[in-house]
Design a protein around this motif. Sequence first.
Motif, mmCIF file in Angstrom:
data_model
loop_
_atom_site.group_PDB
_atom_site.id
_atom_site.type_symbol
_atom_site.label_atom_id
_atom_site.label_comp_id
_atom_site.label_asym_id
_atom_site.label_seq_id
_atom_site.Cartn_x
_atom_site.Cartn_y
_atom_site.Cartn_z
ATOM 1 N N TYR A 41 -45.450 -17.467 -9.894
ATOM 2 C CA TYR A 41 -45.006 -16.514 -10.954
ATOM 3 C C TYR A 41 -45.563 -15.219 -10.665
ATOM 4 C CZ TYR A 41 -42.835 -20.493 -13.107
ATOM 5 O OH TYR A 41 -42.123 -21.601 -13.477
ATOM 6 N N SER A 42 -46.158 -15.112 -9.699
ATOM 7 C CA SER A 42 -46.679 -13.529 -9.377
ATOM 8 C C SER A 42 -45.977 -13.049 -8.253
ATOM 9 C CB SER A 42 -48.153 -13.607 -8.864
ATOM 10 O OG SER A 42 -48.356 -14.148 -7.720
ATOM 11 N N GLY A 43 -44.945 -13.703 -8.063
ATOM 12 C CA GLY A 43 -43.801 -13.491 -6.963
ATOM 13 C C GLY A 43 -43.984 -13.475 -5.664
ATOM 14 N N VAL A 44 -45.388 -14.377 -5.114
ATOM 15 C CA VAL A 44 -45.790 -14.385 -3.875
ATOM 16 C C VAL A 44 -45.060 -15.418 -3.152
ATOM 17 C CG1 VAL A 44 -47.889 -14.786 -2.368
ATOM 18 C CG2 VAL A 44 -48.254 -13.835 -4.506
ATOM 19 N N THR A 45 -45.103 -16.459 -3.420
ATOM 20 C CA THR A 45 -44.286 -17.579 -2.898
ATOM 21 C C THR A 45 -44.011 -18.879 -3.587
ATOM 22 O OG1 THR A 45 -44.004 -18.926 -0.699
ATOM 23 C CG2 THR A 45 -46.335 -18.587 -1.895
ATOM 24 N N GLU A 46 -42.958 -19.543 -3.447
ATOM 25 C CA GLU A 46 -42.779 -20.741 -4.373
ATOM 26 C C GLU A 46 -43.184 -22.107 -3.581
ATOM 27 O OE1 GLU A 46 -38.792 -21.410 -5.873
ATOM 28 O OE2 GLU A 46 -38.626 -19.316 -6.813
ATOM 29 N N ILE A 47 -43.719 -21.924 -2.318
ATOM 30 C CA ILE A 47 -44.011 -22.867 -1.645
ATOM 31 C C ILE A 47 -45.188 -24.090 -2.070
ATOM 32 C CG2 ILE A 47 -45.861 -21.962 0.111
ATOM 33 C CD1 ILE A 47 -43.211 -24.386 1.259
ATOM 34 N N GLY A 48 -46.268 -23.066 -2.901
ATOM 35 C CA GLY A 48 -47.085 -23.768 -3.631
ATOM 36 C C GLY A 48 -46.916 -24.834 -4.532
ATOM 37 N N VAL A 49 -45.919 -24.575 -5.215
ATOM 38 C CA VAL A 49 -45.226 -25.309 -6.163
ATOM 39 C C VAL A 49 -44.669 -26.630 -5.855
ATOM 40 C CG1 VAL A 49 -43.828 -25.675 -8.090
ATOM 41 C CG2 VAL A 49 -45.269 -23.664 -8.089
ATOM 42 N N ARG A 50 -43.978 -26.243 -4.575
ATOM 43 C CA ARG A 50 -43.106 -27.376 -3.892
ATOM 44 C C ARG A 50 -44.200 -28.450 -3.200
ATOM 45 N NH1 ARG A 50 -38.572 -23.922 -0.728
ATOM 46 N NH2 ARG A 50 -37.378 -23.314 -2.651
ATOM 47 N N VAL A 51 -45.163 -27.728 -2.589
ATOM 48 C CA VAL A 51 -46.079 -28.812 -1.933
ATOM 49 C C VAL A 51 -47.105 -29.077 -3.002
ATOM 50 C CG1 VAL A 51 -47.957 -28.909 -0.204
ATOM 51 C CG2 VAL A 51 -45.923 -27.493 0.336
ATOM 52 N N PHE A 52 -47.791 -28.351 -3.504
ATOM 53 C CA PHE A 52 -48.624 -29.031 -4.604
ATOM 54 C C PHE A 52 -48.056 -29.847 -5.716
ATOM 55 C CE2 PHE A 52 -51.525 -25.114 -3.234
ATOM 56 C CZ PHE A 52 -51.604 -25.908 -2.304
ATOM 57 N N GLY A 53 -46.859 -29.450 -6.127
ATOM 58 C CA GLY A 53 -46.166 -30.292 -7.236
ATOM 59 C C GLY A 53 -46.044 -31.499 -6.710
ATOM 60 N N MET A 54 -45.365 -31.789 -5.461
ATOM 61 C CA MET A 54 -45.300 -33.206 -4.914
ATOM 62 C C MET A 54 -46.553 -34.079 -5.050
ATOM 63 S SD MET A 54 -43.404 -35.462 -3.572
ATOM 64 C CE MET A 54 -42.231 -35.682 -2.991
#
Length: 146
Positions: A29-42
């Motif tokens: 949500y700060s516009g850096v990357t969405e990869i954190g949500v994908r990896v850490f979400g899983m």
Amino acid sequence: MTPLHLFRRVAVAEAITWALLLFGMTLKYSGVTEIGVRVFGMVHGVVFISYCLVTVLVGVDQRWSRGRVLLGLACAVPPFMTVWFDRFAEKRGALGDTWRLVASEPASTLDRPVAWLLRNPARGAVAGLVAVAALTGVALLVGPPA
């Protein structure tokens, strides 16, 4: 591993994965990357499911009331509450140093499968992994929360 140690490890792991997911959301949500949500979400999803299964397993073995089991499950939803519940349960003597169903005969319908899982640790671990994988698959099919 005792009920106390198993529950504590999974409760702390669930809190850590919550922190990782929140970090990933900050990045997204700060516009850096969405990869954190994908990896850490899983990762968080898998540990969340594991925590829920361990809560039921320990709750049945330690003869928790339905209310205590439901409270333990509900504490997986807000961030970091699993650690609070772990301390809450330990202070009230709800997390023992031994598995009740390893030594005593199962008395109820729920006791039987839990006793089998605890008396056959290798098979129980495999059954736990299969259950986590199956429930994770179902969660992936259903999709992320809206």
